[in-house]
Design a protein around this motif. Structure first.
Motif, PDB file in Angstrom:
ATOM      1  N   UNK A   7       0.865  -1.188   0.000  1.00 13.09           N
ATOM      2  CA  UNK A   7       0.000   0.000   0.000  1.00 13.09           C
ATOM      3  C   UNK A   7       0.897   1.232   0.000  1.00 13.09           C
ATOM      4  N   UNK A   8       0.375   2.332  -0.508  1.00 19.57           N
ATOM      5  CA  UNK A   8       1.142   3.568  -0.582  1.00 19.57           C
ATOM      6  C   UNK A   8       0.569   4.593   0.400  1.00 19.57           C
ATOM      7  N   UNK A   9       1.306   4.899   1.450  1.00 17.84           N
ATOM      8  CA  UNK A   9       0.940   5.895   2.457  1.00 17.84           C
ATOM      9  C   UNK A   9      -0.507   5.749   2.965  1.00 17.84           C
ATOM     10  N   UNK A  10      -0.922   4.535   3.321  1.00 17.88           N
ATOM     11  CA  UNK A  10      -2.332   4.339   3.713  1.00 17.88           C
ATOM     12  C   UNK A  10      -2.709   5.090   4.977  1.00 17.88           C
ATOM     13  N   UNK A  11      -1.708   5.438   5.782  1.00 17.54           N
ATOM     14  CA  UNK A  11      -2.003   6.165   7.025  1.00 17.54           C
ATOM     15  C   UNK A  11      -2.605   7.539   6.723  1.00 17.54           C
ATOM     16  N   UNK A  12      -2.276   8.094   5.547  1.00 13.67           N
ATOM     17  CA  UNK A  12      -2.862   9.396   5.182  1.00 13.67           C
ATOM     18  C   UNK A  12      -4.352   9.240   4.866  1.00 13.67           C
ATOM     19  N   UNK A  13      -4.730   8.116   4.268  1.00 17.14           N
ATOM     20  CA  UNK A  13      -6.150   7.858   4.002  1.00 17.14           C
ATOM     21  C   UNK A  13      -6.914   7.651   5.302  1.00 17.14           C
ATOM     22  N   UNK A  14      -6.277   6.918   6.238  1.00 13.80           N
ATOM     23  CA  UNK A  14      -6.922   6.659   7.532  1.00 13.80           C
ATOM     24  C   UNK A  14      -7.201   7.966   8.259  1.00 13.80           C
ATOM     25  N   UNK A  15      -6.218   8.860   8.220  1.00 12.56           N
ATOM     26  CA  UNK A  15      -6.389  10.144   8.913  1.00 12.56           C
ATOM     27  C   UNK A  15      -7.459  11.001   8.230  1.00 12.56           C
ATOM     28  N   UNK A  16      -7.417  11.039   6.912  1.00 13.97           N
ATOM     29  CA  UNK A  16      -8.398  11.856   6.188  1.00 13.97           C
ATOM     30  C   UNK A  16      -9.814  11.325   6.414  1.00 13.97           C
ATOM     31  N   UNK A  17      -9.938  10.011   6.562  1.00 11.10           N
ATOM     32  CA  UNK A  17     -11.252   9.424   6.809  1.00 11.10           C
ATOM     33  C   UNK A  17     -11.823   9.936   8.135  1.00 11.10           C
TER      34      UNK A  17
END
Ligand SMILES: *Cc1c(COP(=O)(O)O)cnc(C)c1O
Length: 357
Positions: free
Chosen positions: A88-98
């Motif tokens: 996965x590519x930088x999935x932590x950014x998606x988690x935070x944006x969610x």
């Protein structure tokens, strides 16, 4: 529920659809992998999540999401690298944006480690759906919606968090033709433009359709008040290169979606010593630069296409052609670098890639 060691229970799909996939004629977002993740929220807490066979979700006709639009989503991709690993590519950014989208829509916060674990366990289970065909990936769609059975306007007390995934090929086959929109609006100051909220996309369909009837692929959105500042392009952030400087609209107002691709491009450009300007960008300066030849590049940045070069900008009655694709050195270099990091061809010195299995 806390900690990252949680293992979600799995009900296996006994009728895999994988063998039926025509990989050479893959429509975007219409074929789905065998499993989905489902987790419910009620009485102020998230319940145990689980992985189920992909399939329909039962819905009450009064379910509040379809009446009042408490519904948010994310978009991310899993790739198969040269070592045959799924990443996965930088999935932590998606988690935070969610969590940020949820907060804006009065929806419950989903702990970021649960989001990440759910994505990883689902993708690991459906890893056979992540092909190593060049340009292909498994598109991952986490979403949350309100499920109260109640026809009254208030924040729902119950929600569903679901993740589905879909194998996809290259998103845009050709460089895009965009039209600068001076009447319709995607997002206004104080609105929900920064959230990946479902209604934003429904609202954009009508103006986008008009642009398509005029021969464009998508719109360049401008600010709601004056329509003189550039904000985004379709569902991508927008970036320009003028005099070898990378220029993109700043995110200070809450009208621009904070894209992970754009953030990555900016960090990469900074690490290469490329001059960067994150600031208000006027329509006028871009049109002037396009006409006098100083606009070297324009492109959209987003997970679906990564970098989508813009070929033509429509402005009022004009269609302005941008420099030939072969001359777009900066975006080509960025696109190649990002592709090589994801595929494992070069070392991930920025620590952007997370291994799933
Ligand atoms: C999702 C989205 C983007 C791109 O975000 P990424 O995290 O780079 O995929 C840009 N603009 C809008 C309006 C979006 O919905």
């Amino acid at each position: 529920m806390s900690g990252v060691s949680v293992q979600f229970p799995v009900t296996h799909n006994t009728k895999s659809n994988l063998a039926n996939v025509d990989w050479d004629n893959l429509p975007f977002g219409k074929i789905f992998a065998d499993h989905m993740f489902v987790m419910e929220y009620a009485n102020g807490a998230w319940k145990q999540g689980e992985i189920l066979p992909f399939g329909p979700i039962a819905m009450h006709p009064a379910m509040s999401a379809i009446h009042y639009g408490q519904s948010i989503f994310e978009g991310m991709k899993a790739y198969r690298n040269q070592s045959d690993e799924v990443v996965l590519f930088r999935p932590e950014l998606n988690a935070r944006r969610f969590t940020e989208s949820a907060a804006r829509m009065c929806m419950p916060e989903l702990p970021e480690e649960i989001f990440l674990e759910a994505v990883k366990q689902l993708v690991a289970l459906d890893a056979a759906w992540v092909t190593n065909k060049p340009g292909y990936a498994l598109y991952i769609r986490p979403f949350m919606f309100a499920t109260d059975e109640f026809v009254g306007i208030k924040p729902s007390d119950t929600y569903k968090f679901v993740i589905i995934s879909s194998p996809v090929g290259a998103y845009y086959a050709e460089p895009v033709r965009v039209k600068i929109e001076e009447h319709y609006t995607r997002a206004a100051v104080g609105g929900v433009g920064r959230a990946k909220a479902a209604g934003n996309y429904g609202a954009s369909l009508f103006p986008a359709k008009q642009a398509q009837q005029q021969g464009f692929h998508q719109l360049v959105w401008t600010d709601a008040k004056t329509h003189t500042f550039i904000e985004e392009s379709g569902t991508m952030n927008i970036m320009f290169v003028i005099n070898n400087t990378l220029i993109t609209p700043s995110e200070d107002s809450d009208t621009i979606l904070r894209g992970t691709t754009k953030r990555t491009v900016l960090e990469l450009a900074a690490s290469w010593g490329i001059p960067i300007e994150e600031r208000p960008v006027t329509v006028e300066e871009i049109i002037t630069a396009a006409k006098n030849g100083t606009l070297q590049e324009a492109f959209g940045a987003g997970t679906a296409a990564t970098i989508a070069p813009i070929a033509i900008i429509g402005y009022r009655d004009e269609k302005i052609e941008l420099p030939a694709l072969e001359t777009r050195e900066m975006s080509l270099k960025i696109k190649t670098f990002l592709h090589e990091v994801k595929s494992g061809a070069i070392e991930d010195t920025h620590h952007w890639v997370q291994k799933v299995c």
